[in-house]
Design a protein around this motif. Structure first.
Motif, PDB file in Angstrom:
ATOM      1  N   HIS A  23      -3.706   8.260   9.362  1.00  0.00           N
ATOM      2  CA  HIS A  23      -4.201   6.905   9.145  1.00  0.00           C
ATOM      3  C   HIS A  23      -3.082   5.909   9.381  1.00  0.00           C
ATOM      4  O   HIS A  23      -1.994   6.025   8.806  1.00  0.00           O
ATOM      5  CB  HIS A  23      -4.727   6.759   7.718  1.00  0.00           C
ATOM      6  N   ASP A  77      -5.577   0.971   9.278  1.00  0.00           N
ATOM      7  CA  ASP A  77      -6.675   1.766   8.709  1.00  0.00           C
ATOM      8  C   ASP A  77      -6.635   1.709   7.186  1.00  0.00           C
ATOM      9  O   ASP A  77      -7.665   1.538   6.523  1.00  0.00           O
ATOM     10  CB  ASP A  77      -6.565   3.227   9.156  1.00  0.00           C
ATOM     11  N   ASP A 101      -9.367   0.193   4.584  1.00  0.00           N
ATOM     12  CA  ASP A 101      -9.924   1.029   3.517  1.00  0.00           C
ATOM     13  C   ASP A 101      -9.676   0.406   2.149  1.00  0.00           C
ATOM     14  O   ASP A 101     -10.508   0.530   1.238  1.00  0.00           O
ATOM     15  CB  ASP A 101      -9.300   2.426   3.568  1.00  0.00           C
TER      16      ASP A 101
END
Length: 831
Positions: free
Chosen positions: A28, A32, A36
């Protein structure tokens, strides 16, 4: 501070692509993580509902999941089993498996989740009444209710209206089911058997994702009162607009030829109110629920706001203490649904900010119950936050691993031996384990209904302590290898039977009284597999020898076995099944692996059987040239009845080369998929003019590589006959196509499967002669299914009949009529 052992399974996040499976889920980027983190702070959910894979609006799903930050899912009522396949020969259940995985790949790109019902896509349907009767409406409605009660959407959005404007019975039925389920999900008296697992749920609003297309033209479209959404917005964390993301997502539907090009700039979607609360027009600009509405939520919201505020993309692990504090605060959250959702998101996010890499892999591509395999374990901490390994739940791990601390960029790895449990289930897709029917798959386990795929066959629990907080991760065991060209390749790890029995053909046709050799490939799933193979044949058929022994000393070893099958004297059909006896046990499974680069490998274990058909048929001509289109198995079907079939490439399509063929056939959708036919059609038509027979199978009018594919004008349409037993009228019973070399009658149209045909021409030059008239109940006759014309010295045939389904299914009448097409240019025998 109160600490619990938080457990999370990442089984809902299984794969990204066939070569990046679990490994890539652990890579990730900071952007990312930041996205999130924003999603973690968000409440709210939306369920999109339609009929098939590729029906979903990927633009809207991408927006809802990544801009509105909603927990977003797509419920596809079917798996798309009844569609066509542009990338290979798989149809029906195998195509459904492919399209399931394509949907999962799409969701991994656009950020949604994926659900299904037990409905089988039985093919095109022209009205919802037929659809819902074949599907068993009450059971499919129960499945939709089940998904709603589990997912608990605030909003349901349908792709299609319930009034029939969706132009497909499945489309309309999906909207009808969504509308009825909207009410039924909230009613405790509906489907009470579900309530031991879930509670009734009242969705706030149901809306229809409309567009001008449903109004006939942009001029007729009135969006007053509808919720407008600009899905063309740009997300700097993603580095793309949602329309660009949607194009990547939609391009995963490769079996349907839905490759898409991204767009930029404003692109509008509209939502029309159907049921429930009428939401404000700006609802999706700020759809997040108020954390204060959930007991214990206000404190958690403050902690998450602090994590967002202090996040540093160059040092993401700095927010670990705050995330652990949030995880602890979750214990006070009174809403069990959001507690579960946020627990999963938090635990995954903690793993991401630490750069924590957990893997269980093997270099063995599969295993059988009771077999021992080598498993490589890895745990790597790529942060400054200390991580302690408490337990690895697999026998053979060294005791000193317990309590091992992983410092910055420190790795633990070990190879252990794992014995697969004797009662381990085989890796057959769960919806294919039991025999279903035309409209329904048989799934008795309530907890499996709705799930997109099987859970991993083997998982390894790894228990850790991170800054004093115990966490446990379930790591799927994967098959991992290095490819000289692709590099690291990671695939699912399946469990197989010790022996697989693969018939070389799924249908064997017998054009005369002579016996045929039946080839079977016996393959071992482990070493030291010895036994006997027998055939079970229907009455009137005979197979010799009675049994054949096989000896497979190595895992993966194969042995070709031959039986001689004798047909009955009269036409008929039946099923021959195979049974392998090994160590006192009987095995009756084939092993079929579906392999495409854009999806993970898929294992199917169907029953080992072959359909056998004794035909009453005469063939004319001998040598056929076949130009493959989107993919079909017709060449093999023709070889079985004695034809020599050569697969022709575009370079082979010259008049000189084609003169040696009695007929040349274009495969399904060749004029949509073979670009060079644009330049080769003149050669093919010259071949006809000089005496050849050219048979062109169905194409769609969309994306034709050329409009000049026939000697005289033909207009392709969307006309189709979807009822497989629709009556057929022979327009000219004396026509040569219906008499030579086989006399065709109405009986030759018995036993057809799924449909009569599709994308028939609806207009044609008067020099064509229509041969058949067919129509679905209540519709006007369609005469474009089989057209023939004389051109020069040869014959040109255009046919939209579904030969690609009928011949591989062993339909006798389809073989007889197709033989007449091939034989059209041959001289009739003298009386």
């Amino acid at each position: 501070m109160h600490r619990n052992l938080f457990r999370i399974s990442f089984l809902v996040l299984i794969a990204l692509s066939n070569s990046t499976l679990w490994a890539q889920l652990q890579k990730h980027s900071a952007s990312d993580i930041q996205l999130d983190l924003k999603k973690l702070s968000s409440l709210g959910s939306v369920l999109y509902v339609a009929a098939h894979p590729d029906d979903e609006n990927t633009r809207l799903i991408a927006y809802l999941a990544n801009e509105a930050l909603l927990n977003t899912a797509y419920l596809s009522v079917t798996r798309g089993d009844g569609g066509q396949n542009l990338i290979g020969p798989e149809i029906q259940e195998m195509l459904g498996v492919i399209r399931t995985q394509e949907l999962l790949q799409a969701r991994r790109i656009d950020g949604g989740q994926q659900f299904f019902t037990r409905a089988n896509d039985f093919g095109y349907s022209k009205n919802p009444e037929e659809t819902l009767s074949i599907w068993d409406k009450e059971k499919i409605l129960a499945d939709v209710v089940w998904v709603i009660r589990k997912f608990k959407p605030d909003v349901i959005i349908t792709r299609f209206p319930s009034d029939g404007r969706g132009r497909h019975g499945h489309h309309t039925a999906s909207a009808i089911l969504a509308e009825e389920a909207f009410d039924a999900a909230a009613d405790p008296d509906r489907y009470p058997e579900q309530l031991q697992y879930v509670a009734p749920w009242q969705t706030r609003s149901l809306m229809f994702n409309t567009t001008w297309w449903f109004s006939g033209s942009p001029e007729n479209f009135n969006s007053d009162g509808m919720i407008p959404i600009d899905v063309g917005r740009y997300n700097p964390l993603l580095g793309q607009s949602y329309t660009e993301m949607a194009a990547e997502s939609r391009s995963m539907h490769k079996s349907q030829g839905f490759g898409s090009t991204g767009t930029r700039g404003t692109e509008m979607e509209y939502l029309e109110h159907v049921k429930g609360e009428r939401l404000p027009l700006d609802y999706f600009d700020n759809p997040v629920k108020n954390w204060q509405s959930i007991g214990g939520g206000e404190a958690l919201a403050r902690i998450l706001a602090r994590a967002n505020q202090i996040f540093d993309p160059e040092h993401p692990s700095d927010i670990t203490p705050v995330l652990l504090e949030a995880l602890d605060q979750l214990e006070s959250l009174e809403d069990p649904y959001w507690k579960s959702v946020k627990e999963k998101q938090l635990t995954e996010l903690i793993k991401s900010v630490l750069g924590l890499y957990l893997e269980a892999s093997t270099n063995t591509s599969s295993a059988t119950p009771g077999e021992s395999i080598k498993v490589r374990l890895e745990a790597t901490n790529r942060s400054e936050v200390p991580v302690i390994i408490n337990q690895v739940g697999i026998p053979g791990v060294e005791p000193e691993v317990r309590g091992m601390e992983l410092g910055s960029n420190q790795k633990f790895e070990q190879e252990v031996t794992l014995e697969i449990p004797q009662d381990q289930a085989y890796s057959q897709p769960y919806w294919l384990k039991s025999a279903g029917n035309l409209g329904m798959y048989e799934v008795d386990n309530q907890q499996l209904i709705g799930q997109p795929e099987n859970k991993p066959a083997i998982t390894v629990p790894i228990e850790l302590t991170i800054s004093g907080t115990p966490l446990s991760y379930e790591v799927p065991l994967v098959y991992k290898r290095n490819d000289p060209v692709k590099g690291e390749v990671v695939q699912p790890f399946p469990i197989t039977p010790p022996v697989a029995i693969n018939f070389q053909e799924k249908v064997q046709t017998f054009a005369d009284q002579g016996p045929r050799s039946l080839s079977i490939l016996v393959k071992s799933g482990r070493s030291q597999v010895y036994g006997n193979l027998k055939l079970v044949v229907p009455d009137g058929w005979k197979a010799l020898p009675e049994q054949v022994s096989f000896e497979l000393s190595q895992k993966g070893e194969e042995q070709q076995v031959e039986f001689i099958v004798y047909p009955p004297s009269s036409p008929g059909e039946g099923i021959i099944s195979a049974v392998a006896e090994v160590g006192g046990k009987s095995y009756r499974m084939e092993s079929v692996t579906i392999q495409y680069d854009h999806i993970p490998n898929q294992l199917l274990l169907p029953e080992a059987s072959v359909k056998v058909v004794k035909l009453d048929i005469t063939t004319g001509g001998q040598r056929i040239g076949y130009v493959m289109g989107a993919g079909d198995d017709i060449p093999n079907s023709l070889r079985q009845i004695g034809y020599t079939v050569d697969i022709l490439e575009p370079d082979d399509l010259t008049v000189i080369n084609l003169k040696g063929y009695h007929a040349v056939i274009l495969g399904i959708r060749a004029l949509n998929t073979v670009q060079r036919l644009k330049f080769k059609m003149p050669e093919l038509l010259s071949y006809v003019e000089e005496g050849g027979t050219l048979i062109v199978q169905y194409n769609t009018s969309h994306r034709l590589v050329t409009n000049d594919f026939a000697p005289y004008p033909i207009n392709l349409s969307r006309d189709r006959v979807s009822v497989e037993d629709a009556p057929v009228t022979l327009l000219d019973p004396n026509h040569r196509l219906l008499n030579h070399p086989n006399k065709i009658t109405a009986a030759d149209f018995d036993g057809w499967v799924q449909e009569r045909g599709l994308y028939f021409p609806d207009q044609w030059d008067q020099r064509y002669q229509p041969i058949l008239s067919i129509n679905d109940p209540g519709e006007s006759p369609k005469q474009g299914g089989l057209l023939v014309t004389k051109y020069g010295e040869g014959h040109y045939i255009y046919t939209g009949l579904s030969w690609f389904r009928e011949l591989p299914a062993g339909v006798p009448g389809a073989y007889r009529l197709f033989a007449n097409l091939v034989s059209l240019g041959q001289q009739e025998p003298e009386n």
